[in-house]
Design an enzyme around this catalytic site. Sequence first.
Site, short mmCIF file in Angstrom:
data_model
loop_
_atom_site.label_atom_id
_atom_site.label_comp_id
_atom_site.label_asym_id
_atom_site.label_seq_id
_atom_site.Cartn_x
_atom_site.Cartn_y
_atom_site.Cartn_z
N THR A 150 0.83 -1.22 0.00
CA THR A 150 0.00 0.00 0.00
C THR A 150 0.86 1.25 0.00
O THR A 150 1.87 1.29 0.68
CB THR A 150 -0.86 0.05 1.29
OG1 THR A 150 -1.84 -0.95 1.18
CG2 THR A 150 -1.53 1.41 1.50
N ASP A 181 -7.20 -0.96 6.61
CA ASP A 181 -6.90 0.22 7.44
C ASP A 181 -6.72 1.48 6.62
O ASP A 181 -6.86 2.59 7.14
CB ASP A 181 -5.61 -0.01 8.23
CG ASP A 181 -4.44 -0.22 7.27
OD1 ASP A 181 -4.51 -1.16 6.45
OD2 ASP A 181 -3.50 0.58 7.28
C1 SD4 Z 1 -4.87 -3.39 3.86
N1 SD4 Z 1 -2.96 -2.23 4.76
O1 SD4 Z 1 -5.78 -3.30 3.06
C2 SD4 Z 1 -3.59 -2.67 3.54
C3 SD4 Z 1 -2.74 -3.58 2.74
C4 SD4 Z 1 -1.38 -3.09 2.60
O2 SD4 Z 1 0.51 -2.99 1.62
O3 SD4 Z 1 -0.81 -2.33 3.33
N2 SD4 Z 1 -0.72 -3.48 1.65
O4 SD4 Z 1 -4.90 -4.08 4.87
#
Ligand code: SD4
Length: 317
Positions: A150, A181
Amino acid sequence: MWGMIATWRMAAEGITKGAEILKKGGCAGDAIESAIKEVEDFPYYKSVGYGGLPNEEMEVELDAAYMDGDTFDIGAVAAIKDFANPISIARSLSNEKVNCVLVGEGAEKYAHKLGFERKNMLSDRAKAHYRKRVKEVKEQELKPYIGHDTVGMVCLDASGKMVSGTSTSGLFMKRKGRVGDSPIIGSGLYVDSEVGGASATGLGEDLMKGCISYEIVRLMSEGVHPQRACELAVNKLNEKLKKRRGEAGDLSLVAMNNKGEWGVATNIEGFSFAVVVEGKDTEIYLTENINGKFVHKLATQEWLDNYMKTRMAPIEE
Ligand code: SD4
């Protein structure tokens, strides 16, 4: 002083573009939006924007958020499909006093009405990743979701304004409708221009348990340096999760305060991040966790070359 910090090496081109805006005295909102759009538009990054990996139904559902550290305006979209730049939609929503966090169809209707660019976000490459993963999960009892990328950023402009933003396709093979998140204010991102901001990447379900971006900003508000604030928050949540649940998912955080000082902490190996501050070029680092202390090392040319090579390598199905 101005600056930007972002999760993962993939943000480097974006923050370099953002820095051009900041250098000319542009505002943090424009810089972060342009930086995140750059990542969303690049087809080889497989967990942000176009080319992002699909959910279990083979649909790309995207989450994004934007927060203004001066006014505390917030905007977010979750599980939105078929729009090119979720970050721009989130930023636009931050101008609304109410109805500023929208999911699924409601988010799509809003984006459509405002004329945001529609795009089929499922690339052929992402389809190939999907087919491959379905096969692997059957054959090797793999967890469907491994690895994550992300993009989360914090930006400080020359006027002292700070903003934070995130964009993601979330977990590969996530359940339809799942929200991570990244669009949750306080977990995926938080910013207060009088203090600083933070943003997260990792397992959303665990990051949310610590409201971790808020916690880092709270620590910084007590005068704690961003590096120490990240360390304290990540180590504490990591330990609590292990103690109470037997394991902790991936937690990686970046932060910057309103002086342009920054910090990073993670509970995984090989977390990369990109940072640019006034007077310097964009730098890409890798963080090592040595007994709860973090050492940031500049990425070597070999690592950088290999990164792009693996991102762009053909997918063997
Ligand atoms: C999530 N935090 O949807 C995100 C995924 C993520 O790098 O960070 N990917 O849980």
